[in-house]
Design a protein around this motif. Sequence first.
Motif, mmCIF file in Angstrom:
data_model
loop_
_atom_site.group_PDB
_atom_site.id
_atom_site.type_symbol
_atom_site.label_atom_id
_atom_site.label_comp_id
_atom_site.label_asym_id
_atom_site.label_seq_id
_atom_site.Cartn_x
_atom_site.Cartn_y
_atom_site.Cartn_z
ATOM 1 N N GLU A 1 32.340 40.425 40.362
ATOM 2 C CA GLU A 1 32.999 41.727 40.226
ATOM 3 C C GLU A 1 34.106 41.933 41.257
ATOM 4 O OE1 GLU A 1 32.758 43.967 37.959
ATOM 5 O OE2 GLU A 1 31.060 43.174 36.836
ATOM 6 N N ASP A 2 33.848 41.582 42.502
ATOM 7 C CA ASP A 2 34.799 41.880 43.572
ATOM 8 C C ASP A 2 36.016 40.958 43.572
ATOM 9 O OD1 ASP A 2 32.415 42.890 46.179
ATOM 10 O OD2 ASP A 2 33.020 43.809 44.283
ATOM 11 N N PHE A 3 35.821 39.693 43.160
ATOM 12 C CA PHE A 3 36.915 38.729 43.251
ATOM 13 C C PHE A 3 37.555 38.420 41.898
ATOM 14 C CE2 PHE A 3 34.342 36.908 47.026
ATOM 15 C CZ PHE A 3 34.800 37.948 47.842
ATOM 16 N N HIS A 4 37.027 39.005 40.830
ATOM 17 C CA HIS A 4 37.594 38.832 39.489
ATOM 18 C C HIS A 4 37.723 37.357 39.091
ATOM 19 C CE1 HIS A 4 38.460 43.089 39.735
ATOM 20 N NE2 HIS A 4 39.179 42.891 40.842
ATOM 21 N N SER B 1 26.339 46.416 48.549
ATOM 22 C CA SER B 1 27.372 46.505 47.510
ATOM 23 C C SER B 1 26.897 47.149 46.223
ATOM 24 C CB SER B 1 27.900 45.099 47.191
ATOM 25 O OG SER B 1 26.889 44.319 46.557
ATOM 26 N N MET C 1 28.082 40.066 42.734
ATOM 27 C CA MET C 1 29.058 40.706 43.614
ATOM 28 C C MET C 1 30.362 39.917 43.645
ATOM 29 S SD MET C 1 28.810 41.520 47.699
ATOM 30 C CE MET C 1 29.209 39.821 48.124
ATOM 31 N N ILE C 2 30.267 38.599 43.758
ATOM 32 C CA ILE C 2 31.464 37.749 43.770
ATOM 33 C C ILE C 2 32.224 37.885 42.454
ATOM 34 C CG2 ILE C 2 32.241 35.343 43.827
ATOM 35 C CD1 ILE C 2 29.898 34.768 45.736
ATOM 36 N N HIS D 1 25.236 45.532 43.983
ATOM 37 C CA HIS D 1 25.040 44.478 42.986
ATOM 38 C C HIS D 1 23.660 43.865 43.141
ATOM 39 C CE1 HIS D 1 29.172 44.575 41.555
ATOM 40 N NE2 HIS D 1 29.582 44.564 42.821
ATOM 41 N N GLN E 1 34.970 33.216 54.899
ATOM 42 C CA GLN E 1 34.541 34.148 53.856
ATOM 43 C C GLN E 1 33.095 33.883 53.448
ATOM 44 O OE1 GLN E 1 35.935 33.811 49.697
ATOM 45 N NE2 GLN E 1 36.833 35.857 50.005
#
Length: 418
Positions: free
Chosen positions: A67-70, A56, A64-65, A58, A40
């Motif tokens: 927002e995307d991975f909460h 993305s 980005m991490i 961002h 990853q």
Amino acid sequence: MASNDAPQTTPAEWWRVDTATLHARKQELEVLKRQLDAEQNAILAEINIRGVRGCSGHSTLAAMIFEDFHVTTKEADARADRVLALYPGPSIGGDPAPPLAPLTADAAAEGAIGGSQIDAIIGALARIPSFVPEDDVRGGEKILVDLARHAGPRAIAQAGRRLLDELDPDGKEPRDENPKDARPELRFVKHRNGTLGLKGTLDLETYARLKSDLDPMAKPHKAIDGVRDSRTQDERYGDAFTDYVRLKTTSRNLPGQAGEATHILVTMSYEDLIRDIGEAHLDLVGPISATDARILACDARVRPGVLGTAGEPLDIGRSKRTVSLAQKYALTIRDGGCAFPGCDMPVPRCTAHHIVFWEHHGETKIDNLVLLCTKHHRLIHHSEWKVRIAQDGLPEFTAPAYLDPTGQPRRNTMHLRT
């Protein structure tokens, strides 16, 4: 349930599996998790090179991490820092920026090291000054990565500080302060976490005498087979002081207590001692576990006080040192230091361990004794590691099945034997 040759086990059915299989599977899963994290991170690095905003929307990789991975902002920042340190980054009008820790990235891809170990390596490398040659930096990184394959973040951070001391020996400008003489004071402290300590103030002469005695004992161990002493300076002086006290308390010239030489009194029931349960009472300290009492009995001046079921004293044994000076010399020649595989602790940092435990009537003779440092002494008492004397008269160790299913005996090759 999927149909294949291997039996399928759901998490709810792990109670059916033997302990060795549980240990083996947890190790396999940890490697798989680390490999997935590395994959990853490589993908995130490629997104970063292509441009996070364009891929993305961002503004940063961390955003980005987040927002995307909460995840929390702290975890997002940490994960982004790993990506930026392990893989090449974007550049303007040239080649991608080189990574801070390329060897660490390779080990992470193998699944050999995980997040907190990576963070410790990155933290150490980030403190190396820019004037240090690249070859020296990569050599230092290799030392940290090799250590991380079998050590945790704390040990890596300690090794990182030693590495920085070697690569930048001048360090910060020391303060020029003259110590003031003071009345000596010493206080014994029991911390809330159960550890014990000392707090004190020394006059100039006592300070000089003590430091002069401890300095030679606190020097880093000599590197053997490329493995260096990873202890911090504070830890080296702590070990030196421990050995200093042990050596001093065996002197016949020191005053005794109540007409006797220095001794330790351990009190516990006979049944608890044999079965290794319950707790003992250590004179001047308080309750300790039965296992700790067994460790003390391996190589110490111990006066055992064994109690019956009603608490009555059954026997107050003789105070004696279980390993003679001649036997200690023989162990020094044979083992050369801690005999545990991969340990470079020298003889002064070791005590003699009874392979067949003392309370199981193990004899105090060379083929039932082995030198172990404090860490590995406790490991042998607390874990499934086994030790024995082989036919050639040298000690060898067998790891727990979940670490090495083959049961192949291991030996220490760190000490040069004459």
